[in-house]
Design an enzyme around this catalytic site. Structure first.
Site, short mmCIF file in Angstrom:
data_model
loop_
_atom_site.label_atom_id
_atom_site.label_comp_id
_atom_site.label_asym_id
_atom_site.label_seq_id
_atom_site.Cartn_x
_atom_site.Cartn_y
_atom_site.Cartn_z
N LEU A 143 0.64 -1.05 -0.50
CA LEU A 143 -0.32 -0.17 -0.27
C LEU A 143 1.35 1.09 -0.01
CD1 LEU A 143 -2.68 -0.58 2.58
CD2 LEU A 143 -3.10 -1.53 0.68
N ASP A 144 0.61 2.23 -0.69
CA ASP A 144 1.15 3.56 -0.48
C ASP A 144 1.57 4.17 1.03
OD1 ASP A 144 1.02 3.54 -3.17
OD2 ASP A 144 -0.55 5.28 -3.27
N LYS A 145 2.65 4.97 1.80
CA LYS A 145 3.05 5.49 2.68
C LYS A 145 1.80 5.88 3.43
CE LYS A 145 5.29 8.84 4.69
NZ LYS A 145 6.62 10.68 4.60
#
Length: 332
Positions: A143-145
């Site tokens: 998942l993105d940050k």
């Protein structure tokens, strides 16, 4: 030259004819500093017309093809770090966590420590699968940050192979289920739909993704869950339920932005919609201003366990997105 290196090429333009090799390279390869390029020249990693050049001051001619071999960096091996994890499920085969905002999944340039991998190494110890490589043990997806929500990691090599196969299929024929909630600007003209647009690296900004005809297949299914009115009573924000048929980097964010409905708080792909903030209520404006991230949450994750069981988990909206939802709906 290093056969494991990334190959970069520059064709000398007419106006650069007679220029120094290091200066022409610095102008043509913007993401590498002139000092870094000078070191690569001295290390024998640069050729001009197929001939290795060791002099940074070598004068190039118009039409010369310069090839640069950029070796992969010597990445440090990730170490265990006592980072708290919200564990939803865990057994000897796998672990499912609810990822908070701000947590990078695996070490990379600029984030060698403080990642989910560092936390998993500390939490799982020697039981973490090593198939993903030393920098990404146990990781089968990401998942993105600043995207919150459910993630699964493998603790055994068997689990890694089984989970990786499911994520490669993206649930088209297998059991995998993934769902995301996205707060977006505007309201689509129908209750549900599909975005089928190929995605690839942005030609000018390497850390961004864009729709491009030569990109990789990317398919996102969406459905409207809720709409929220603006000052004039008309819907100005929607909450969409998104399901992925492919798993490209930034897929949901880029796909929704490409339809004119970017995710709220998305600094990379929704910058052109900041003026719409004036259409929501002052309390909602305040919450959005303090959000500091894209309003995207992975609320649903279903995987087939290596023992054949189907496991499905749901995650409630985190506190910051729950506040945003209430403010958009008119509750203080």
């Amino acid at each position: 030259m290093d056969t494991q290196a990334e190959a970069r090429r520059v064709i000398v333009a007419e106006e650069d004819s007679g220029g120094r090799l290091d200066r022409v390279l610095a102008a043509g390869i913007g993401d590498l500093s002139r000092s870094r390029l000078k070191m690569l020249i001295l290390a024998g990693q640069v050729t001009v017309g197929g001939r290795t050049i060791l002099d940074p001051g070598h004068h190039v001619k118009s039409g010369d093809e310069i090839a640069v071999a950029v070796p992969p960096p010597d990445d440090p091996e990730p170490q265990a770090e006592a980072i708290p994890l919200n564990v939803v499920f865990e057994d000897k085969e796998l672990i499912i966590i609810d990822k908070p905002r701000g947590l990078v999944v695996h070490p990379a340039a600029g984030h060698w420590t403080g990642t989910l991998v560092n936390a998993l190494i500390a939490h799982c110890g020697d039981s973490l699968s090593g198939i993903g490589g030393v920098k990404r043990p146990g990781i089968v997806h990401r998942l993105d940050k600043d995207t919150t929500g459910l993630m699964v990691a493998a603790k055994t090599d068997r689990a890694h192979r089984i989970l990786a196969k499911q994520f490669a299929d993206h649930g088209r024929e297998g059991p995998l289920t993934r769902g995301y909630l996205a707060f977006v600007w505007g309201t689509p003209d129908r209750p549900k739909g599909t975005i089928d647009k190929p995605l690839g690296r942005h030609p000018n900004t390497r850390d961004k993704i864009t729709v491009r005809p030569d990109g990789r297949e990317a398919i996102t299914h969406w459905a409207v869950r809720e709409t929220y009115p603006g000052a004039d009573g008309k819907p100005v924000v929607s909450m969409l339920d998104c399901r992925l048929e492919t798993g490209r980097t930034h897929q949901i964010r880029v796909h929704l932005a490409s339809t004119g409905h970017p995710v709220l708080g998305d600094e990379a792909y929704g910058m052109g919609f900041k003026t719409k903030t004036a259409l929501i209520s002052p309390p909602a404006q305040d919450v959005l201003a303090g959000l500091g991230r894209q309003a995207l949450h992975a609320y649903l994750l279903g995987v087939e366990h290596p023992d054949g069981r189907f496991l499905e988990f749901r995650s409630e909206l985190p506190e910051d997105l729950a506040r945003l939802r209430l403010a958009l709906a008119g509750h203080r």
